[in-house]
Motif scaffolding. Structure first.
Motif, PDB file in Angstrom:
ATOM      1  N   PRO A 460       0.816  -1.222   0.000  1.00  0.00           N
ATOM      2  CA  PRO A 460       0.000   0.000   0.000  1.00  0.00           C
ATOM      3  C   PRO A 460       0.847   1.268   0.000  1.00  0.00           C
ATOM      4  N   GLN A 461       0.321   2.295  -0.646  1.00  0.00           N
ATOM      5  CA  GLN A 461       0.891   3.635  -0.639  1.00  0.00           C
ATOM      6  C   GLN A 461      -0.115   4.549   0.065  1.00  0.00           C
ATOM      7  N   VAL A 462       0.366   5.231   1.107  1.00  0.00           N
ATOM      8  CA  VAL A 462      -0.521   5.985   1.998  1.00  0.00           C
ATOM      9  C   VAL A 462      -0.240   7.472   1.857  1.00  0.00           C
ATOM     10  N   GLU A 463      -1.302   8.263   1.753  1.00  0.00           N
ATOM     11  CA  GLU A 463      -1.165   9.724   1.694  1.00  0.00           C
ATOM     12  C   GLU A 463      -0.743  10.228   3.066  1.00  0.00           C
ATOM     13  N   VAL A 464       0.349  10.972   3.105  1.00  0.00           N
ATOM     14  CA  VAL A 464       0.908  11.393   4.383  1.00  0.00           C
ATOM     15  C   VAL A 464      -0.037  12.346   5.116  1.00  0.00           C
ATOM     16  N   ALA A 465      -0.676  13.236   4.418  1.00  0.00           N
ATOM     17  CA  ALA A 465      -1.506  14.260   5.064  1.00  0.00           C
ATOM     18  C   ALA A 465      -2.761  13.672   5.689  1.00  0.00           C
ATOM     19  N   THR A 466      -3.358  12.663   5.070  1.00  0.00           N
ATOM     20  CA  THR A 466      -4.643  12.126   5.548  1.00  0.00           C
ATOM     21  C   THR A 466      -4.571  10.701   6.042  1.00  0.00           C
ATOM     22  N   ARG A 646       4.166  14.846  -7.460  1.00  0.00           N
ATOM     23  CA  ARG A 646       4.019  14.177  -6.186  1.00  0.00           C
ATOM     24  C   ARG A 646       5.373  13.637  -5.736  1.00  0.00           C
ATOM     25  N   ALA A 647       5.600  13.712  -4.429  1.00  0.00           N
ATOM     26  CA  ALA A 647       6.807  13.128  -3.848  1.00  0.00           C
ATOM     27  C   ALA A 647       6.393  11.910  -3.036  1.00  0.00           C
ATOM     28  N   HIS A 662       5.927  13.969   7.301  1.00  0.00           N
ATOM     29  CA  HIS A 662       4.728  14.795   7.461  1.00  0.00           C
ATOM     30  C   HIS A 662       5.130  16.259   7.602  1.00  0.00           C
ATOM     31  N   ALA A 663       6.172  16.510   8.397  1.00  0.00           N
ATOM     32  CA  ALA A 663       6.627  17.886   8.592  1.00  0.00           C
ATOM     33  C   ALA A 663       7.229  18.468   7.315  1.00  0.00           C
ATOM     34  N   ALA A 664       7.846  17.627   6.491  1.00  0.00           N
ATOM     35  CA  ALA A 664       8.476  18.108   5.258  1.00  0.00           C
ATOM     36  C   ALA A 664       7.477  18.316   4.132  1.00  0.00           C
ATOM     37  N   GLY A 665       6.216  17.863   4.322  1.00  0.00           N
ATOM     38  CA  GLY A 665       5.208  18.054   3.284  1.00  0.00           C
ATOM     39  C   GLY A 665       5.233  17.001   2.206  1.00  0.00           C
TER      40      GLY A 665
END
Length: 698
Positions: A460-466, A646-647, A662-665
């Motif tokens: 799985p690839q997970v969105e860091v923000a959500t 996207r990174a 998360h802090a690096a965006g």
């Protein structure tokens, strides 16, 4: 047969045994020739005119051989033997030895042979003539001997005795020389000699002797006519010897040829193998291959004539860089080889290669222009790296190309770098068989006696923000029946070297697109990313296949993404760009994998139709501990965001790394912190149980 291959000097390591052998032959020759010489006629005028004619011609043809001045005399034949063998049959051993000795002395003076070599040749011929005389005496009355000054008419039995005597002469002569060559050079020197050519030419000269005596029976005036067939035999032998020498010597550099290297190396391997079999102390035998770097540029820029001069200079440097016992050969083009026997250990082989590399570092001055002569050098050592010459050569070649790809200059063979080892070839054959049945959903169900099961796992690839799952990466796994789970990198390395790679890619695309369609039909649409190789991108067939499979399963192009590496782009940018541009027009997303490990990343980001960049796991794994890794990851994320890409961070294995991303965006992350790769059925169960990380929830 004269031992022309023997040098006038003897190498120190072989001086004692060879000199002892030469001394023994000289003493034996003197012993067998002394008594017959003492029995020569008291009055020289007792010998008939036919004898003097033959004696004069024997000395003449060897004093001024049938070759132009300054050319070497053929080692395969000495014309005097025709006359001295006839003298042996007619007048006995004493006159034959005396005439042959005179011919050898005159020839040695002309060719400036060392004294020991002239003595050896005289003794050699004396022993051979004595053996032939002994055969004639065993037959009873000696044939061809004049009675009352007249030659008898030869009978069939006389001819048979002459043939047997000639055979004895040939065996003793060649046995003496073969032993001397064995002591002087080892086994390989004599093996390279053409026995067939020498047997034919020397046999022809010996067969002329009875004919010469039959002509003398009529009148001595016919004797000089035999020079014509002798000249023909000599020319035949000379041409045959020149061909053998030409085949053994590189015409441009004067080094040994590939043929000579194979002959000598085969002999040396046999000798070392015999020592191993006898459990004797075994010095090492090393084969060193050298391939010049950028030689094609020299030919293209300065011309082939200058390139040839460069090769000649390289040959001189190689000769100076090795030991006298080492054989330097040119295999062809800009490739050279060195056979180094009797090395004390493997470290000495490496030292020899390092010395060769150092000898090639200084530029070569060609017409005032300094030309760099760097080379890639591979080393293989017997018996560690091969039990025969063919294996040693292949392994040295593997090491040489390993040095070329790694920036060299020297590499010793390592099985890990051999892409064509027996183990890898067997693995490739098993992979080919494993591709025959459909890809299995779960590699753990592999048969114990089959080729193993190939299957797709998904991470799985997970969105860091959500914390939402936005996609998966498709990863190929192979459980081999004997080796267990094969390392994915090794699997790809094995497949990429053959046409199996294209078959494997087609099967993976079929499996992944079908799986995406199944998830979509089940109400869980997931974007799947899959990796493709350089070989796939060089052909436009992959785009045709993707278009066909997407249409067949009704999958939107946005749910499929291809990941390419910078290495694939560097291999052939023009063809790769054409393929991925077509995929972009179709709607299939393109990701740049392993970002940060290549050499032209910024140029690729500017030119290519990319959707995302994947930060290489080597940076992500250490960013929680190493400030430099953390700074690199942050810089890549900022660059991607600035370019509208996207990174994606790979290798996220702990919460600390997740917090930093998360802090690096960072946009998306994947790694064991969320989930390991799993089969499709397990992925569906995992999605049902999945909860976003607490960091995002709170």
């Amino acid at each position: 047969m004269e031992p022309a291959e023997l040098r006038n000097s003897v190498p120190p390591e072989r001086a004692v045994p060879l000199h002892l052998y030469v001394g023994a032959v000289v003493v034996a020759g003197a012993a067998v020739g002394a008594a017959p010489l003492a029995g020569l006629p008291a009055r020289l005028d007792d010998l008939p005119a036919a004898f003097w004619a033959m004696a004069a011609l024997a000395v003449l043809v060897d004093a001024r051989p049938f070759t132009p001045p300054g050319r070497w005399q053929s080692a395969a034949v000495c014309p005097s033997v025709c006359f001295t063998f006839a003298i042996l049959l007619a007048w006995g051993l004493g006159p034959a030895v005396a005439v042959q000795a005179a011919a050898v002395v005159v020839t040695s003076l002309r060719l400036r042979h060392a004294l020991w070599r002239a003595a050896f040749n005289i003794a050699q011929y004396a022993l051979a003539l004595a053996a032939a005389r002994a055969v004639t005496r065993l037959a009873g009355p000696v044939p061809f001997t004049p009675v009352d000054g007249a030659f008898p008419v030869p009978r069939w039995t006389d001819v048979a005795v002459a043939v047997l005597a000639g055979l004895a002469w040939f065996v003793v002569t060649h046995l003496a020389v073969a032993t001397a060559l064995q002591l002087r050079f080892g086994g390989g020197a004599w093996r390279a000699t053409s026995w067939a050519a020498e047997l034919l030419s020397t046999g022809a000269l010996l067969a002329l002797s009875p004919i010469l005596l039959a002509a003398a029976h009529t009148t001595p005036a016919l004797i000089p006519l035999v020079l014509v067939p002798i000249y023909a035999v000599y020319r035949m032998a000379r041409l045959s010897t020149e061909q053998d020498r030409a085949a053994a010597v590189d015409a441009l550099t004067g080094l040994a040829s590939r043929k000579a290297l194979v002959a000598e190396a085969t002999t040396q391997v046999d000798r070392h193998a015999d020592r191993v079999a006898r459990e004797a102390p075994d010095p090492h035998l090393a084969l060193v291959l050298i391939d010049l770097d950028r030689f094609k540029h020299v030919n293209d820029a300065l011309g082939h004539a200058v390139g040839d001069r460069l090769l000649v200079e390289v040959g001189h440097r190689l000769r100076r860089a090795v030991r006298p016992a080492d054989l330097v050969a040119r295999l062809g083009g800009d490739e050279f080889a060195i056979l180094a026997p009797n090395l004390p250990d493997r470290a000495a082989a490496r030292e020899l290669a390092d010395g060769i590399a150092a000898a090639l570092t200084a530029p070569v001055n060609l017409d005032g222009l300094p030309v760099d002569v760097a080379g890639s050098i591979g080393v293989a050592v017997f018996p560690e790296h091969g039990a025969d010459f063919a294996t040693l050569l292949r392994h040295a070649d593997v090491a040489m190309y390993d040095a070329k790809h790694a920036g060299g200059p020297v590499r010793v063979y390592s099985p890990e770098s051999d892409r064509n080892s027996a183990q890898r070839l067997g693995l490739l054959a098993d992979l080919r068989r494993a591709l025959t049945p459909p890809l299995a959903e779960d590699p753990s169900a592999a048969s114990a006696d089959g080729p193993g099961e190939l299957g797709m796992f998904y991470q799985p690839q997970v969105e860091v923000a959500t914390g939402a799952v936005v996609g998966v990466e498709a990863l190929l796994r192979w459980r081999h029946p004997r080796r267990g789970l094969v390392d994915p990198e090794e699997l790809i390395r094995v497949a990429e070297q053959s046409a199996v790679m294209s078959v494997l890619t087609r099967r993976v695309i079929d499996e992944v697109v079908a799986q995406v369609a199944a998830w979509q039909a089940g109400g869980t649409p997931l974007r799947a990313s899959l990796n493709v190789s350089v070989r796939d991108l060089h052909s436009g067939e992959i785009a045709d296949q993707i278009v066909d499979r997407l249409a067949r399963h009704g999958v939107p192009p946005q749910l499929l993404q291809l990941e390419i590496t910078e290495g694939a782009l560097m291999a052939d940018p023009r063809r790769v760009l054409a393929t991925i541009s077509r995929l972009d027009r179709i709607g299939v997303a393109i990701a740049l994998d392993d970002f940060g490990t290549g050499y032209s990343s910024l140029q690729h980001l500017r030119r290519l139709p990319l959707t995302e960049v994947k930060v290489d796991r080597s940076f992500v794994l250490g960013m929680a501990r190493d400030p430099d890794d953390a700074a690199i990851v942050r810089s890549i994320i900022e660059l991607a965001r600035a370019l509208g890409l996207r990174a994606v961070a790979e290798g996220v294995e702990d919460e600390a790394t997740w917090r930093l991303l998360h802090a690096a965006g960072c946009h998306v992350a994947q790694g064991w912190f969320h989930a390991r790769p799993m089969p499709p059925a397990q992925l569906v169960d995992w999605l049902a149980r999945y909860r976003p990380p607490r960091l995002v929830a709170h």
